[in-house]
Design a protein around this motif. Structure first.
Motif, PDB file in Angstrom:
ATOM      1  N   GLN A 168      12.726 -35.596   6.871  1.00  0.00           N
ATOM      2  CA  GLN A 168      11.906 -36.736   6.457  1.00  0.00           C
ATOM      3  C   GLN A 168      11.343 -36.544   5.052  1.00  0.00           C
ATOM      4  O   GLN A 168      10.517 -37.334   4.596  1.00  0.00           O
ATOM      5  N   GLY A 169      11.753 -35.477   4.370  1.00  0.00           N
ATOM      6  CA  GLY A 169      11.293 -35.213   3.018  1.00  0.00           C
ATOM      7  C   GLY A 169       9.934 -34.541   2.919  1.00  0.00           C
ATOM      8  O   GLY A 169       9.373 -34.412   1.841  1.00  0.00           O
ATOM      9  N   ARG A 170       9.404 -34.083   4.053  1.00  0.00           N
ATOM     10  CA  ARG A 170       8.103 -33.413   4.064  1.00  0.00           C
ATOM     11  C   ARG A 170       8.280 -31.928   3.772  1.00  0.00           C
ATOM     12  O   ARG A 170       9.210 -31.299   4.284  1.00  0.00           O
ATOM     13  N   ALA A 171       7.363 -31.374   2.963  1.00  0.00           N
ATOM     14  CA  ALA A 171       7.448 -29.960   2.602  1.00  0.00           C
ATOM     15  C   ALA A 171       7.268 -29.088   3.840  1.00  0.00           C
ATOM     16  O   ALA A 171       6.318 -29.260   4.600  1.00  0.00           O
ATOM     17  N   THR A 172       8.181 -28.143   4.022  1.00  0.00           N
ATOM     18  CA  THR A 172       8.083 -27.200   5.139  1.00  0.00           C
ATOM     19  C   THR A 172       7.861 -25.773   4.655  1.00  0.00           C
ATOM     20  O   THR A 172       7.446 -24.915   5.428  1.00  0.00           O
ATOM     21  N   SER A 173       8.146 -25.519   3.388  1.00  0.00           N
ATOM     22  CA  SER A 173       7.940 -24.202   2.800  1.00  0.00           C
ATOM     23  C   SER A 173       7.434 -24.409   1.374  1.00  0.00           C
ATOM     24  O   SER A 173       8.078 -25.110   0.585  1.00  0.00           O
ATOM     25  N   VAL A 174       6.273 -23.802   1.059  1.00  0.00           N
ATOM     26  CA  VAL A 174       5.648 -24.011  -0.252  1.00  0.00           C
ATOM     27  C   VAL A 174       5.171 -22.664  -0.789  1.00  0.00           C
ATOM     28  O   VAL A 174       4.479 -21.919  -0.100  1.00  0.00           O
ATOM     29  N   LYS A 175       5.564 -22.358  -2.029  1.00  0.00           N
ATOM     30  CA  LYS A 175       5.094 -21.154  -2.730  1.00  0.00           C
ATOM     31  C   LYS A 175       3.812 -21.532  -3.462  1.00  0.00           C
ATOM     32  O   LYS A 175       3.799 -22.468  -4.264  1.00  0.00           O
ATOM     33  N   VAL A 176       2.719 -20.839  -3.159  1.00  0.00           N
ATOM     34  CA  VAL A 176       1.402 -21.194  -3.673  1.00  0.00           C
ATOM     35  C   VAL A 176       0.790 -19.993  -4.386  1.00  0.00           C
ATOM     36  O   VAL A 176       0.816 -18.875  -3.874  1.00  0.00           O
ATOM     37  N   SER A 177       0.224 -20.250  -5.556  1.00  0.00           N
ATOM     38  CA  SER A 177      -0.551 -19.250  -6.271  1.00  0.00           C
ATOM     39  C   SER A 177      -2.020 -19.575  -6.042  1.00  0.00           C
ATOM     40  O   SER A 177      -2.489 -20.656  -6.389  1.00  0.00           O
ATOM     41  N   ILE A 178      -2.741 -18.622  -5.421  1.00  0.00           N
ATOM     42  CA  ILE A 178      -4.136 -18.831  -5.027  1.00  0.00           C
ATOM     43  C   ILE A 178      -5.041 -17.956  -5.883  1.00  0.00           C
ATOM     44  O   ILE A 178      -4.756 -16.777  -6.091  1.00  0.00           O
ATOM     45  N   ASP A 179      -6.128 -18.554  -6.361  1.00  0.00           N
ATOM     46  CA  ASP A 179      -7.182 -17.794  -7.032  1.00  0.00           C
ATOM     47  C   ASP A 179      -8.508 -18.327  -6.517  1.00  0.00           C
ATOM     48  O   ASP A 179      -9.089 -19.248  -7.074  1.00  0.00           O
ATOM     49  N   ALA A 180      -8.958 -17.735  -5.407  1.00  0.00           N
ATOM     50  CA  ALA A 180     -10.187 -18.175  -4.749  1.00  0.00           C
ATOM     51  C   ALA A 180     -11.230 -17.067  -4.833  1.00  0.00           C
ATOM     52  O   ALA A 180     -11.588 -16.450  -3.833  1.00  0.00           O
ATOM     53  N   GLY A 181     -11.662 -16.796  -6.052  1.00  0.00           N
ATOM     54  CA  GLY A 181     -12.678 -15.763  -6.246  1.00  0.00           C
ATOM     55  C   GLY A 181     -12.134 -14.390  -5.924  1.00  0.00           C
ATOM     56  O   GLY A 181     -11.258 -13.884  -6.615  1.00  0.00           O
ATOM     57  N   MET A 182     -12.626 -13.795  -4.819  1.00  0.00           N
ATOM     58  CA  MET A 182     -12.175 -12.456  -4.418  1.00  0.00           C
ATOM     59  C   MET A 182     -10.707 -12.447  -4.012  1.00  0.00           C
ATOM     60  O   MET A 182     -10.047 -11.425  -4.104  1.00  0.00           O
ATOM     61  N   MET A 183     -10.193 -13.566  -3.537  1.00  0.00           N
ATOM     62  CA  MET A 183      -8.820 -13.612  -3.056  1.00  0.00           C
ATOM     63  C   MET A 183      -7.895 -14.227  -4.096  1.00  0.00           C
ATOM     64  O   MET A 183      -8.011 -15.404  -4.420  1.00  0.00           O
ATOM     65  N   LYS A 184      -7.007 -13.391  -4.605  1.00  0.00           N
ATOM     66  CA  LYS A 184      -5.976 -13.855  -5.526  1.00  0.00           C
ATOM     67  C   LYS A 184      -4.648 -13.395  -4.947  1.00  0.00           C
ATOM     68  O   LYS A 184      -4.476 -12.215  -4.645  1.00  0.00           O
ATOM     69  N   ASP A 185      -3.719 -14.311  -4.771  1.00  0.00           N
ATOM     70  CA  ASP A 185      -2.442 -13.934  -4.174  1.00  0.00           C
ATOM     71  C   ASP A 185      -1.407 -15.022  -4.443  1.00  0.00           C
ATOM     72  O   ASP A 185      -1.746 -16.154  -4.801  1.00  0.00           O
ATOM     73  N   ARG A 186      -0.163 -14.621  -4.275  1.00  0.00           N
ATOM     74  CA  ARG A 186       0.955 -15.568  -4.277  1.00  0.00           C
ATOM     75  C   ARG A 186       1.517 -15.534  -2.867  1.00  0.00           C
ATOM     76  O   ARG A 186       1.896 -14.465  -2.377  1.00  0.00           O
ATOM     77  N   VAL A 187       1.541 -16.694  -2.237  1.00  0.00           N
ATOM     78  CA  VAL A 187       1.945 -16.769  -0.836  1.00  0.00           C
ATOM     79  C   VAL A 187       3.047 -17.802  -0.648  1.00  0.00           C
ATOM     80  O   VAL A 187       3.148 -18.768  -1.402  1.00  0.00           O
ATOM     81  N   LEU A 188       3.866 -17.563   0.358  1.00  0.00           N
ATOM     82  CA  LEU A 188       4.831 -18.552   0.798  1.00  0.00           C
ATOM     83  C   LEU A 188       4.356 -19.024   2.160  1.00  0.00           C
ATOM     84  O   LEU A 188       4.243 -18.228   3.104  1.00  0.00           O
ATOM     85  N   LEU A 189       4.003 -20.308   2.235  1.00  0.00           N
ATOM     86  CA  LEU A 189       3.469 -20.893   3.458  1.00  0.00           C
ATOM     87  C   LEU A 189       4.500 -21.794   4.123  1.00  0.00           C
ATOM     88  O   LEU A 189       5.211 -22.537   3.442  1.00  0.00           O
ATOM     89  N   ASN A 190       4.562 -21.719   5.443  1.00  0.00           N
ATOM     90  CA  ASN A 190       5.387 -22.619   6.233  1.00  0.00           C
ATOM     91  C   ASN A 190       4.483 -23.685   6.837  1.00  0.00           C
ATOM     92  O   ASN A 190       3.410 -23.366   7.352  1.00  0.00           O
ATOM     93  N   TYR A 191       4.916 -24.941   6.775  1.00  0.00           N
ATOM     94  CA  TYR A 191       4.134 -26.063   7.290  1.00  0.00           C
ATOM     95  C   TYR A 191       4.796 -26.636   8.525  1.00  0.00           C
ATOM     96  O   TYR A 191       6.002 -26.857   8.558  1.00  0.00           O
ATOM     97  N   ASP A 192       3.982 -26.877   9.549  1.00  0.00           N
ATOM     98  CA  ASP A 192       4.419 -27.414  10.828  1.00  0.00           C
ATOM     99  C   ASP A 192       3.888 -28.839  10.959  1.00  0.00           C
ATOM    100  O   ASP A 192       2.679 -29.052  11.043  1.00  0.00           O
ATOM    101  N   TRP A 193       4.815 -29.791  10.970  1.00  0.00           N
ATOM    102  CA  TRP A 193       4.467 -31.214  11.014  1.00  0.00           C
ATOM    103  C   TRP A 193       4.506 -31.780  12.435  1.00  0.00           C
ATOM    104  O   TRP A 193       4.359 -32.992  12.615  1.00  0.00           O
TER     105      TRP A 193
END
Length: 145
Positions: free
Chosen positions: A46-71
């Motif tokens: 359906q064109g919905r993202a199921t895998s997304v590479k995200v760069s996070i910088d939330a203060g103490m937490m900095k990371d690059r993550v690959l997230l799987n999305y369940d629709w």
């Protein structure tokens, strides 16, 4: 995996408008200061993202993550889980949306993380809550503009 931290906010916008923002995963950097980049790696039929590479910088937490999305529970609930990361060893959560009335939406954000280094659970929970509260406040500001 630890228990999920959770918080709920009321947004003065129709549920479909809020869901459009939440479901545009590549657009998160436009309204969330903690998300520096989001690149869709895979979509469903359906064109919905199921895998997304995200760069996070939330203060103490900095990371690059690959997230799987369940629709499977969408549009009421969009769940995500960690596939891989540099620092985090686990991350899962969900956005849960519900129409309060035609012009108001309730959004609940659930989040749980585990990191590769030992951190007291109280500090981890505090960081999760801060991340959730910031994300919900920024979502509200974006949706109400």
């Amino acid at each position: 995996m630890s228990d999920l931290s959770t918080s709920t906010i009321s947004i003065d916008a129709p549920v479909d408008a809020v869901r459009a923002i939440l479901f545009d995963l590549a657009g998160y950097p436009s309204w969330s200061t903690a998300i520096k980049s989001a690149e869709v790696k895979a979509t469903d039929d359906q064109g919905r993202a199921t895998s997304v590479k995200v760069s996070i910088d939330a203060g103490m937490m900095k990371d690059r993550v690959l997230l799987n999305y369940d629709w499977s529970s969408a549009p009421d609930k969009l769940e995500f889980s960690l596939e891989e990361a540099d620092l985090l060893t686990a991350m899962n959560g969900a956005y849960i949306t519900k129409a309060i009335d035609a012009d108001t939406t309730s959004v609940t954000y659930e989040l749980g993380v585990e990191v590769s280094m030992p951190i007291p659970s109280m500090m981890r929970t505090k960081a999760e809550k801060a991340t959730i509260d910031q994300a919900l406040a920024q979502l509200k500001a974006h949706a109400e503009n």
